[in-house]
Design a protein around this motif. Structure first.
Motif, PDB file in Angstrom:
ATOM      1  N   GLN A   1     -13.191  -6.965   1.688  1.00  0.00           N
ATOM      2  CA  GLN A   1     -11.723  -7.280   1.283  1.00  0.00           C
ATOM      3  C   GLN A   1     -11.487  -8.621   1.869  1.00  0.00           C
ATOM      4  O   GLN A   1     -10.231  -8.678   1.981  1.00  0.00           O
ATOM      5  CB  GLN A   1     -11.119  -6.021   2.149  1.00  0.00           C
TER       6      GLN A   1
ATOM      7  N   ASP B   1      -0.215  -4.591  -3.858  1.00  0.00           N
ATOM      8  CA  ASP B   1      -1.437  -3.679  -3.979  1.00  0.00           C
ATOM      9  C   ASP B   1      -0.911  -2.275  -3.670  1.00  0.00           C
ATOM     10  O   ASP B   1      -1.739  -1.724  -2.999  1.00  0.00           O
ATOM     11  CB  ASP B   1      -2.375  -4.366  -3.061  1.00  0.00           C
TER      12      ASP B   1
ATOM     13  N   ASP C   1     -10.002  -5.477  -4.359  1.00  0.00           N
ATOM     14  CA  ASP C   1      -9.661  -4.126  -4.094  1.00  0.00           C
ATOM     15  C   ASP C   1      -9.750  -3.305  -5.675  1.00  0.00           C
ATOM     16  O   ASP C   1      -9.398  -2.194  -5.760  1.00  0.00           O
ATOM     17  CB  ASP C   1      -8.147  -3.832  -3.672  1.00  0.00           C
TER      18      ASP C   1
ATOM     19  N   SER D   1       0.746  -1.126  -0.151  1.00  0.00           N
ATOM     20  CA  SER D   1       0.136   0.117  -0.134  1.00  0.00           C
ATOM     21  C   SER D   1       0.807   1.283  -0.058  1.00  0.00           C
ATOM     22  O   SER D   1       1.771   1.299  -0.833  1.00  0.00           O
ATOM     23  CB  SER D   1      -1.001  -0.068   1.321  1.00  0.00           C
TER      24      SER D   1
ATOM     25  N   TYR E   1     -13.281  -1.635   5.712  1.00  0.00           N
ATOM     26  CA  TYR E   1     -12.665  -2.844   5.345  1.00  0.00           C
ATOM     27  C   TYR E   1     -13.591  -3.963   4.791  1.00  0.00           C
ATOM     28  O   TYR E   1     -13.234  -5.060   4.737  1.00  0.00           O
ATOM     29  CB  TYR E   1     -11.927  -3.410   6.694  1.00  0.00           C
TER      30      TYR E   1
ATOM     31  N   LYS F   1      -1.339  -7.622  -7.213  1.00  0.00           N
ATOM     32  CA  LYS F   1      -2.557  -7.120  -7.455  1.00  0.00           C
ATOM     33  C   LYS F   1      -3.460  -7.912  -6.853  1.00  0.00           C
ATOM     34  O   LYS F   1      -3.844  -8.944  -6.923  1.00  0.00           O
ATOM     35  CB  LYS F   1      -3.177  -6.870  -8.932  1.00  0.00           C
ATOM     36  N   CYS F   2      -4.139  -7.353  -5.828  1.00  0.00           N
ATOM     37  CA  CYS F   2      -5.415  -7.870  -5.018  1.00  0.00           C
ATOM     38  C   CYS F   2      -6.695  -7.385  -5.675  1.00  0.00           C
ATOM     39  O   CYS F   2      -7.196  -6.522  -5.508  1.00  0.00           O
ATOM     40  CB  CYS F   2      -5.255  -7.652  -3.554  1.00  0.00           C
TER      41      CYS F   2
ATOM     42  N   GLY G   1      -8.532  -9.388  -0.902  1.00  0.00           N
ATOM     43  CA  GLY G   1      -8.668  -7.940  -0.835  1.00  0.00           C
ATOM     44  C   GLY G   1      -7.135  -6.942  -0.605  1.00  0.00           C
ATOM     45  O   GLY G   1      -6.116  -7.614  -0.547  1.00  0.00           O
ATOM     46  N   HIS G   2      -7.182  -5.764  -0.045  1.00  0.00           N
ATOM     47  CA  HIS G   2      -6.027  -4.931  -0.036  1.00  0.00           C
ATOM     48  C   HIS G   2      -5.237  -5.342   1.094  1.00  0.00           C
ATOM     49  O   HIS G   2      -4.007  -4.743   1.124  1.00  0.00           O
ATOM     50  CB  HIS G   2      -6.575  -3.533  -0.028  1.00  0.00           C
ATOM     51  N   TRP G   3      -5.506  -6.315   2.125  1.00  0.00           N
ATOM     52  CA  TRP G   3      -4.608  -6.506   3.080  1.00  0.00           C
ATOM     53  C   TRP G   3      -4.496  -7.935   3.130  1.00  0.00           C
ATOM     54  O   TRP G   3      -4.713  -8.537   4.129  1.00  0.00           O
ATOM     55  CB  TRP G   3      -5.467  -5.992   4.503  1.00  0.00           C
TER      56      TRP G   3
END
Length: 231
Positions: free
Chosen positions: A139, A98, A184, A74, A136, A180-181, A209-211
């Motif tokens: 995700q 991501d 997201d 991130s 969140y 790439k997630c 997702g992003h995490w």
């Protein structure tokens, strides 16, 4: 032995990688999860973006790490991308998870629609507070994982978001993998899409997702291991 240096995104410290570290160590790597200045146990240290770049460079040099894989998630793709060129021959590979990527002379906030972040900085004395739990959703995170991110996260120092990046050479020259997630958003940022056309960068997609260090830690460890092996 490959040494991974793991740097999490906004609000997070080294603790964010707790479930990823064992998988990398089992694969035979050295692993260094790094907390940047102004966050987690270093929350009282004043920091700008170049402080974060130096945090990474200093850690690599202080521990005399070689064959280094830098991992930026991130926000931390911004300082990791700059640190990668500054550690010279110590670098093996960079993995952007991501993440945003640095562009010379531009800040983190220049890379996307950022008015809500600027408003947050103005409203909270120059720091960016952790997002509320609702942010969140969708995700791939459990309620417990969301609660941990929200309650253990620390306000992010605003200067790291507004200071410009400094690059001496094109970022596309670095040996890199972009993860790439897709929960997201399937498409990478325009700056990333451009870098992926240059021949040195590889794209890997994760169906989460992003995490991913929380939602898919074992899979992320495997992706990082494979990125190092393929470099």
């Amino acid at each position: 032995m490959t040494d991974f240096v793991l740097v999490a995104g906004a609000w997070l410290g080294a603790w964010a990688w707790d479930e990823v570290v064992p998988g990398l160590e089992k694969a035979g790597h050295g692993v260094h999860a790094l907390t940047l200045s102004g966050l987690a146990e270093k929350k009282d240290v004043r920091a700008g973006q170049q402080t974060h770049v130096q945090d990474i460079v200093d850690h690599v040099e202080r521990h005399d790490l070689r064959d280094v894989v830098l991992v930026g998630h991130s926000y931390s793709g911004i300082p990791v991308g700059q640190a990668a060129e500054r550690i010279g021959g110590r670098l093996r590979h960079v993995v952007f998870v991501d993440s945003n990527v640095p562009r010379d002379g531009e800040s983190f906030l220049a890379g996307f629609s950022s008015e809500h972040v600027r408003q947050g900085l103005d409203a909270h004395g120059g720091v960016w507070p952790p997002l509320p739990p609702a942010a969140y959703a969708g995700q791939g995170l459990t309620d417990e994982q969301i609660d941990r991110i929200v309650t253990e996260g620390t306000p992010h120092p605003g200067a790291t978001l507004t200071e410009p990046a400094v690059l001496e050479r094109p970022l596309g020259e670095l040996p890199a993998t972009y993860v790439k997630c897709v929960l997201d958003g399937r498409e990478p940022l325009p700056a990333v899409a451009e870098l992926l056309t240059g021949g040195n960068w590889k794209l890997v997609e994760m169906d989460t997702g992003h995490w991913p260090m929380f939602s898919r830690p074992r899979e992320l460890a495997r992706v990082l291991d494979e990125a190092a092996a393929g470099s």
